[in-house]
Design a protein around this motif. Structure first.
Motif, PDB file in Angstrom:
ATOM      1  N   MET A  95       0.826  -1.211   0.000  1.00  0.00           N
ATOM      2  CA  MET A  95       0.000   0.000   0.000  1.00  0.00           C
ATOM      3  C   MET A  95       0.858   1.257   0.000  1.00  0.00           C
ATOM      4  O   MET A  95       0.574   2.235  -0.708  1.00  0.00           O
ATOM      5  CB  MET A  95      -0.937  -0.007   1.216  1.00  0.00           C
ATOM      6  N   LYS A  96       1.920   1.263   0.772  1.00  0.00           N
ATOM      7  CA  LYS A  96       2.794   2.440   0.827  1.00  0.00           C
ATOM      8  C   LYS A  96       3.505   2.663  -0.506  1.00  0.00           C
ATOM      9  O   LYS A  96       3.612   3.797  -0.988  1.00  0.00           O
ATOM     10  CB  LYS A  96       3.818   2.270   1.942  1.00  0.00           C
ATOM     11  N   LEU A  97       3.981   1.589  -1.108  1.00  0.00           N
ATOM     12  CA  LEU A  97       4.732   1.715  -2.357  1.00  0.00           C
ATOM     13  C   LEU A  97       3.840   2.139  -3.520  1.00  0.00           C
ATOM     14  O   LEU A  97       4.265   2.903  -4.404  1.00  0.00           O
ATOM     15  CB  LEU A  97       5.420   0.384  -2.688  1.00  0.00           C
ATOM     16  N   LEU A  98       2.599   1.628  -3.531  1.00  0.00           N
ATOM     17  CA  LEU A  98       1.690   1.948  -4.628  1.00  0.00           C
ATOM     18  C   LEU A  98       1.006   3.308  -4.450  1.00  0.00           C
ATOM     19  O   LEU A  98       0.494   3.877  -5.426  1.00  0.00           O
ATOM     20  CB  LEU A  98       0.623   0.858  -4.758  1.00  0.00           C
ATOM     21  N   SER A  99       1.008   3.814  -3.231  1.00  0.00           N
ATOM     22  CA  SER A  99       0.294   5.080  -2.984  1.00  0.00           C
ATOM     23  C   SER A  99       1.046   6.293  -3.513  1.00  0.00           C
ATOM     24  O   SER A  99       0.440   7.353  -3.741  1.00  0.00           O
ATOM     25  CB  SER A  99       0.047   5.255  -1.482  1.00  0.00           C
ATOM     26  N   VAL A 100       2.357   6.149  -3.724  1.00  0.00           N
ATOM     27  CA  VAL A 100       3.142   7.319  -4.159  1.00  0.00           C
ATOM     28  C   VAL A 100       3.289   7.395  -5.665  1.00  0.00           C
ATOM     29  O   VAL A 100       3.567   8.458  -6.224  1.00  0.00           O
ATOM     30  CB  VAL A 100       4.529   7.310  -3.483  1.00  0.00           C
ATOM     31  N   GLY A 101       3.135   6.257  -6.370  1.00  0.00           N
ATOM     32  CA  GLY A 101       3.247   6.269  -7.828  1.00  0.00           C
ATOM     33  C   GLY A 101       4.689   6.397  -8.293  1.00  0.00           C
ATOM     34  O   GLY A 101       5.628   6.464  -7.504  1.00  0.00           O
ATOM     35  N   ASN A 102       4.873   6.450  -9.602  1.00  0.00           N
ATOM     36  CA  ASN A 102       6.238   6.503 -10.144  1.00  0.00           C
ATOM     37  C   ASN A 102       6.770   7.925 -10.278  1.00  0.00           C
ATOM     38  O   ASN A 102       7.833   8.145 -10.852  1.00  0.00           O
ATOM     39  CB  ASN A 102       6.318   5.793 -11.497  1.00  0.00           C
ATOM     40  N   ASN A 103       6.023   8.890  -9.758  1.00  0.00           N
ATOM     41  CA  ASN A 103       6.500  10.278  -9.780  1.00  0.00           C
ATOM     42  C   ASN A 103       6.840  10.764  -8.375  1.00  0.00           C
ATOM     43  O   ASN A 103       6.843  11.968  -8.104  1.00  0.00           O
ATOM     44  CB  ASN A 103       5.435  11.207 -10.390  1.00  0.00           C
ATOM     45  N   ALA A 104       7.098   9.809  -7.488  1.00  0.00           N
ATOM     46  CA  ALA A 104       7.381  10.155  -6.095  1.00  0.00           C
ATOM     47  C   ALA A 104       8.690  10.920  -5.979  1.00  0.00           C
ATOM     48  O   ALA A 104       9.638  10.655  -6.732  1.00  0.00           O
ATOM     49  CB  ALA A 104       7.448   8.885  -5.258  1.00  0.00           C
ATOM     50  N   PRO A 105       8.774  11.878  -5.051  1.00  0.00           N
ATOM     51  CA  PRO A 105      10.031  12.597  -4.830  1.00  0.00           C
ATOM     52  C   PRO A 105      11.124  11.624  -4.386  1.00  0.00           C
ATOM     53  O   PRO A 105      10.852  10.571  -3.814  1.00  0.00           O
ATOM     54  CB  PRO A 105       9.682  13.588  -3.703  1.00  0.00           C
ATOM     55  N   ALA A 106      12.355  11.990  -4.614  1.00  0.00           N
ATOM     56  CA  ALA A 106      13.479  11.113  -4.276  1.00  0.00           C
ATOM     57  C   ALA A 106      13.523  10.815  -2.784  1.00  0.00           C
ATOM     58  O   ALA A 106      13.846   9.693  -2.372  1.00  0.00           O
ATOM     59  CB  ALA A 106      14.786  11.762  -4.724  1.00  0.00           C
ATOM     60  N   THR A 107      13.187  11.829  -1.960  1.00  0.00           N
ATOM     61  CA  THR A 107      13.230  11.598  -0.513  1.00  0.00           C
ATOM     62  C   THR A 107      12.189  10.562  -0.078  1.00  0.00           C
ATOM     63  O   THR A 107      12.443   9.747   0.813  1.00  0.00           O
ATOM     64  CB  THR A 107      12.962  12.917   0.234  1.00  0.00           C
ATOM     65  N   LYS A 222      10.378 -12.016  -2.253  1.00  0.00           N
ATOM     66  CA  LYS A 222      10.829 -11.448  -3.530  1.00  0.00           C
ATOM     67  C   LYS A 222      10.404  -9.989  -3.644  1.00  0.00           C
ATOM     68  O   LYS A 222      11.209  -9.110  -3.998  1.00  0.00           O
ATOM     69  CB  LYS A 222      10.239 -12.263  -4.682  1.00  0.00           C
ATOM     70  N   GLY A 223       9.136  -9.717  -3.314  1.00  0.00           N
ATOM     71  CA  GLY A 223       8.642  -8.342  -3.403  1.00  0.00           C
ATOM     72  C   GLY A 223       9.303  -7.430  -2.392  1.00  0.00           C
ATOM     73  O   GLY A 223       9.660  -6.287  -2.711  1.00  0.00           O
ATOM     74  N   SER A 251       3.407  -3.646  -6.638  1.00  0.00           N
ATOM     75  CA  SER A 251       2.505  -4.494  -7.425  1.00  0.00           C
ATOM     76  C   SER A 251       2.782  -5.970  -7.172  1.00  0.00           C
ATOM     77  O   SER A 251       1.851  -6.781  -7.065  1.00  0.00           O
ATOM     78  CB  SER A 251       2.684  -4.177  -8.913  1.00  0.00           C
ATOM     79  N   ALA A 252       4.065  -6.329  -7.073  1.00  0.00           N
ATOM     80  CA  ALA A 252       4.422  -7.727  -6.823  1.00  0.00           C
ATOM     81  C   ALA A 252       3.898  -8.188  -5.465  1.00  0.00           C
ATOM     82  O   ALA A 252       3.381  -9.304  -5.329  1.00  0.00           O
ATOM     83  CB  ALA A 252       5.946  -7.894  -6.892  1.00  0.00           C
ATOM     84  N   LEU A 253       4.016  -7.341  -4.453  1.00  0.00           N
ATOM     85  CA  LEU A 253       3.516  -7.682  -3.125  1.00  0.00           C
ATOM     86  C   LEU A 253       2.004  -7.804  -3.116  1.00  0.00           C
ATOM     87  O   LEU A 253       1.439  -8.686  -2.449  1.00  0.00           O
ATOM     88  CB  LEU A 253       3.970  -6.628  -2.105  1.00  0.00           C
ATOM     89  N   LEU A 254       1.334  -6.926  -3.851  1.00  0.00           N
ATOM     90  CA  LEU A 254      -0.122  -6.971  -3.910  1.00  0.00           C
ATOM     91  C   LEU A 254      -0.601  -8.234  -4.627  1.00  0.00           C
ATOM     92  O   LEU A 254      -1.561  -8.891  -4.194  1.00  0.00           O
ATOM     93  CB  LEU A 254      -0.654  -5.727  -4.630  1.00  0.00           C
ATOM     94  N   GLN A 255       0.078  -8.603  -5.699  1.00  0.00           N
ATOM     95  CA  GLN A 255      -0.294  -9.807  -6.447  1.00  0.00           C
ATOM     96  C   GLN A 255      -0.094 -11.080  -5.627  1.00  0.00           C
ATOM     97  O   GLN A 255      -0.794 -12.074  -5.828  1.00  0.00           O
ATOM     98  CB  GLN A 255       0.513  -9.882  -7.746  1.00  0.00           C
ATOM     99  N   GLY A 256       0.842 -11.038  -4.713  1.00  0.00           N
ATOM    100  CA  GLY A 256       1.111 -12.219  -3.899  1.00  0.00           C
ATOM    101  C   GLY A 256       0.148 -12.395  -2.732  1.00  0.00           C
ATOM    102  O   GLY A 256       0.213 -13.404  -2.031  1.00  0.00           O
TER     103      GLY A 256
END
Length: 333
Positions: A95-107, A222-223, A251-256
């Motif tokens: 949930m944390k990884l998917l909530s920020v998207g691929n435009n997340a700030p570097a920090t 793996k995820g 996505s990998a964690l969610l699929q698992g």
């Protein structure tokens, strides 16, 4: 007609024999009062011990089975707790990884990488959980840890992803290592194969086949490992690729999740069967104990009455012995 009398030595032996016999009767009757069971089994059964031996044999088997089911219940519960913890880690990070998207700030990406590595370390510690002296996720090698320590695995993955320039490259390298029989299963998993089934009732076995090498667990690691690469310096100088890597890991964690839930459900069904068998076995033990009581049981009131009478006889014998020991020739002169 001349009288026949006993000499002093003969009388002493007679009194000692009567004393020993009465003491033995008191001991036997005391035991029967306390236990409610006949002390002389052969006399009670008329010498036919077949029924008693059958009952005792069944009770011995059930005692051993109770020990096995008790251990199986403890292990199943600990496995279920470990799976729940692993699922919580994976679900939370997805949930944390998917909530920020691929435009997340570097920090933000850096922070998520740090959290992911910590989650991976917690997952490894969970898989090395021990119940007593048994490593529960290690399969047929319960005497040793199920997996290597987190540092060793992460260091290996650092080498695996070396040279990757995109998030997809990192994902492919990490997934290949976990899926390759010569990768995680051979190098990181230190446990054995699936443990043998446990007999929990007559003709009924249960399988506690969960190990740290189970597919659902391996996919979860793996995820988490993929996301942890963000904290290991993966894809330096490419913030957008690092953000994409976080999204791929989420996505990998969610699929698992489905596989994790299914594994937990199978384990839950095994727990339910163990619980049901435990109750059934306990009921059978009670039934056999009642049958044994009926076979060897005594009349408690009658036994208590006999015990009291025997104790009175023993006291009388003590008094008689004392009086005889005080007699001397001078009393008749």
């Amino acid at each position: 007609m001349s009288a026949v009398s006993l000499g002093d030595l003969a009388r002493t032996f007679l009194l000692r024999r009567q004393n020993a016999a009465l003491k033995a009767d008191v001991q036997r009757l005391s035991t029967e009062v306390v236990t409610g069971l006949a002390a002389d089994v052969r006399q009670k059964t008329g010498g036919d011990l077949s029924a008693l031996q059958a009952i005792d044999g069944s009770l011995t088997v059930l005692a051993a089975r109770a020990s096995a089911t008790g251990e199986a219940a403890s292990i199943a519960s600990a496995l279920q707790t470990g799976l729940a913890r692993l699922d919580n880690l994976a679900s939370d990070m997805s949930m944390k990884l998917l909530s920020v998207g691929n435009n997340a700030p570097a920090t933000t990406t850096d922070q998520l990488g740090e959290e992911s590595e910590e989650a991976f370390r917690t997952a490894i510690a969970t898989l090395n959980t021990r119940v007593g002296d048994r490593s529960i996720f290690a399969g047929t090698r319960p005497q040793q840890a199920a997996v290597l320590d987190a540092d060793t695995i992460l260091t290996t993955l650092d080498t695996v992803i070396a040279g990757a320039t995109t998030a997809a490259d990192v994902q492919a390298a990490v997934e290949a290592w976990f899926d390759d029989p010569g990768g995680y299963s051979a190098l990181a998993y230190t446990g054995g194969g699936r443990p043998a089934s446990v007999t929990i009732a007559n003709g009924e076995n249960v399988d506690l086949e969960v190990t740290a090498d189970s597919g659902a667990i391996r996919d979860s690691l793996k995820g988490l490992a993929l996301a942890a690469m963000l904290n290991r310096g993966a894809l330096p100088g490419a913030p957008s690729e690092r953000a994409s890597l976080g999204e791929l890991a989420g996505s990998a964690l969610l699929q698992g999740q489905t596989a994790r839930v299914d594994l937990g459900a199978r384990l839950g069904r095994a727990e339910a069967r163990i619980h049901s068998a435990t109750i059934s076995n306990a009921a059978e033990v009670t039934s056999l104990q009642m049958a044994r009581k009926e076979l060897l049981g005594t009349d408690e009131y009658e036994t208590a009455t006999l015990l009291k009478a025997t104790q009175a006889q023993l006291e009388t014998l003590y008094n008689l012995t004392a009086r005889i020991s005080q007699m001397s020739l001078t009393d008749y002169l």
